[in-house]
Scaffold this active site. Structure first.
Site, PDB file in Angstrom:
ATOM      1  N   MET A  19      16.019  75.292  62.731  1.00  0.00           N
ATOM      2  CA  MET A  19      16.410  75.857  64.369  1.00  0.00           C
ATOM      3  C   MET A  19      17.287  77.226  63.938  1.00  0.00           C
ATOM      4  O   MET A  19      18.372  76.505  63.353  1.00  0.00           O
ATOM      5  CB  MET A  19      17.069  74.779  65.061  1.00  0.00           C
ATOM      6  CG  MET A  19      16.024  73.944  65.559  1.00  0.00           C
ATOM      7  SD  MET A  19      16.814  72.496  66.874  1.00  0.00           S
ATOM      8  CE  MET A  19      17.801  71.699  65.914  1.00  0.00           C
ATOM      9  N   CYS A 102       6.558  80.166  65.055  1.00  0.00           N
ATOM     10  CA  CYS A 102       7.705  80.705  65.646  1.00  0.00           C
ATOM     11  C   CYS A 102       6.908  81.616  66.470  1.00  0.00           C
ATOM     12  O   CYS A 102       6.217  82.227  66.451  1.00  0.00           O
ATOM     13  CB  CYS A 102       8.546  81.539  65.045  1.00  0.00           C
ATOM     14  SG  CYS A 102       9.837  82.163  66.082  1.00  0.00           S
ATOM     15  N   ASN A 204       5.759  66.849  65.627  1.00  0.00           N
ATOM     16  CA  ASN A 204       7.043  67.580  66.359  1.00  0.00           C
ATOM     17  C   ASN A 204       6.634  67.852  68.064  1.00  0.00           C
ATOM     18  O   ASN A 204       5.600  68.336  68.129  1.00  0.00           O
ATOM     19  CB  ASN A 204       7.368  68.681  65.510  1.00  0.00           C
ATOM     20  CG  ASN A 204       8.492  69.499  66.140  1.00  0.00           C
ATOM     21  OD1 ASN A 204       8.370  70.791  66.343  1.00  0.00           O
ATOM     22  ND2 ASN A 204       9.649  68.943  66.256  1.00  0.00           N
ATOM     23  N   ARG A 229      15.557  69.784  69.193  1.00  0.00           N
ATOM     24  CA  ARG A 229      16.600  69.798  70.376  1.00  0.00           C
ATOM     25  C   ARG A 229      17.496  68.382  70.457  1.00  0.00           C
ATOM     26  O   ARG A 229      18.552  68.562  70.954  1.00  0.00           O
ATOM     27  CB  ARG A 229      15.887  70.307  71.565  1.00  0.00           C
ATOM     28  CG  ARG A 229      15.519  71.851  71.439  1.00  0.00           C
ATOM     29  CD  ARG A 229      14.415  72.233  72.428  1.00  0.00           C
ATOM     30  NE  ARG A 229      13.342  71.520  72.255  1.00  0.00           N
ATOM     31  CZ  ARG A 229      12.107  71.633  73.120  1.00  0.00           C
ATOM     32  NH1 ARG A 229      12.367  72.578  74.108  1.00  0.00           N
ATOM     33  NH2 ARG A 229      11.157  70.979  72.929  1.00  0.00           N
TER      34      ARG A 229
END
Ligand SMILES: Cc1cc2nc3c(=O)[nH]c(=O)nc-3n(C[C@H](O)[C@H](O)[C@H](O)COP(=O)(O)O)c2cc1C
Length: 328
Positions: A19, A102, A204, A229
């Site tokens: 991240m 991304c 994920n 997160r």
């Protein structure tokens, strides 16, 4: 046991997601302490690396006690990606991961990250060049496809496995979804249950509790889960999920002292790694998460994020321990 090339991980490993601006060495350290089985750097720009840009090179800092740890690369140009992988391999990471997921404009609209989902032949050529150029295992992190009409991760996984990647992590969203809507793990399960696929497949997206992790494990049969997160400000998610999967019991949440300990460690590691000024500054974004749910915390938080003094911050943390001890 799960093997990624020569890396041996325990059964059903939990991976800390790469991240940007989050998964730096101090954060990785606290996640490792709480049971993360494998860590990744923030994504590193291949163009930055081949120019030895200071910011990119700094992202290659990895430490012995965090192994196994992977360096994640992104870029749009095959030659730059190959050269960047060679630069990255010099710091001796356990693996090199390629970002094909991304979605943000500055990456995906410049032909990198999830953009490669629109050009599987280029994704395959890029990956093949990297696999040929480094001796570390190469892995890929990607999404379901570019949008709902191009859900091509099953094809991508087969072709990438054929040219030698050693594991794949799939985020259950398309590029178009960015981070909106719920992650859909159906295709992740399809990749895992494809008889042609023999490399580990990690799922994920949206796993934020032990129950959710168990549900995904049981429903889709994946080899492990990558968490993003949910770990921010809450590294205990790793130990909570592990304990639940092993025993079916929920651990109690971290005590106030545990929260304070991790917060102090995170701060100390930040200062060690970035120097006092920057370490204190960059730690500011984490306080809210560490003390989420604490009542009447606004004023304390404001003080924590405005002082530049290490001694004052440590005194404030001490004070939180005393003031909230009875409330938590
Ligand atoms: C702040 C932030 C930065 C991220 N940076 C990266 C990155 O550098 N590389 C990458 O592959 N994914 C990145 N992601 C995506 C995560 O790795 C992960 O795929 C996504 O957050 C979904 O997982 P989660 O629901 O467990 O958070 C980032 C996500 C967030 C929230």
């Amino acid at each position: 046991m799960i093997c990624i090339g020569n890396i041996k991980l325990p059964d059903f490993p939990l991976l800390l997601a790469p991240m940007e601006d989050v998964s730096d060495p101090p954060f990785r350290h606290v996640c490792k302490q709480q049971g993360a089985d494998m860590l990744y750097t923030e994504f590193v720009s291949s163009e930055g690396l081949i120019r030895h840009a200071v910011k990119s090179m700094k992202k290659l800092d990895i430490f012995e006690n965090e192994r196994p740890v992977g360096v994640q690369l992104f870029g749009s140009d095959i030659d730059s990606m190959r050269e960047a992988a060679i630069v990255a391999e010099k710091v001796n990471p356990d693996l090199i991961d390629i970002n094909y997921g991304c979605p943000v404009k500055k990456v995906a609209c410049r032909g990198a990250g999830a953009a490669l989902l629109q050009d599987i032949p280029k994704m395959v050529s890029m990956t093949a060049e990297i696999v040929k150029s480094v001796s570390a295992p190469v892995t890929v992190k990607t999404r379901l496809g570019w949008d709902d009409s191009t859900l091509n991760v099953v094809e991508a996984a087969e072709r990438l496995q054929d040219i030698g990647i050693k594991a794949i992590t799939i985020h259950g969203r398309t590029r178009k979804q960015m981070y909106k809507g719920d992650a859909d793990w159906t295709l992740i399960g399809e990749v895992k249950n494809n008889p042609r696929i023999h490399i580990p497949v990690f799922g994920n997206g949206d796993v934020n509790s032990p129950a959710k992790a168990a549900e995904m494990k049981n429903r889709y049969g994946i080899d492990g889960i990558m968490l993003g997160r949910a770990a921010i400000g809450y590294p205990w998610i790793f130990r909570e999920i592990k304990h639940y999967l092993a025993t079916g019991q929920l651990l109690p949440p971290p005590t106030l002292n545990e929260r304070l300990d991790s917060c102090r460690t995170h701060l100390l590691k930040s200062i060690e790694w970035k120097g006092e000024k920057l370490g204190i500054l960059e730690m500011r974004r984490h306080y809210t998460s560490y003390f989420k749910g604490m009542e009447n915390f606004k004023e304390t938080r404001l003080k924590l994020v405005t002082t530049d003094s290490y001694a004052e911050i440590m005194a404030m943390l001490e004070n939180i321990g005393v003031r909230y001890a009875e409330a938590v």
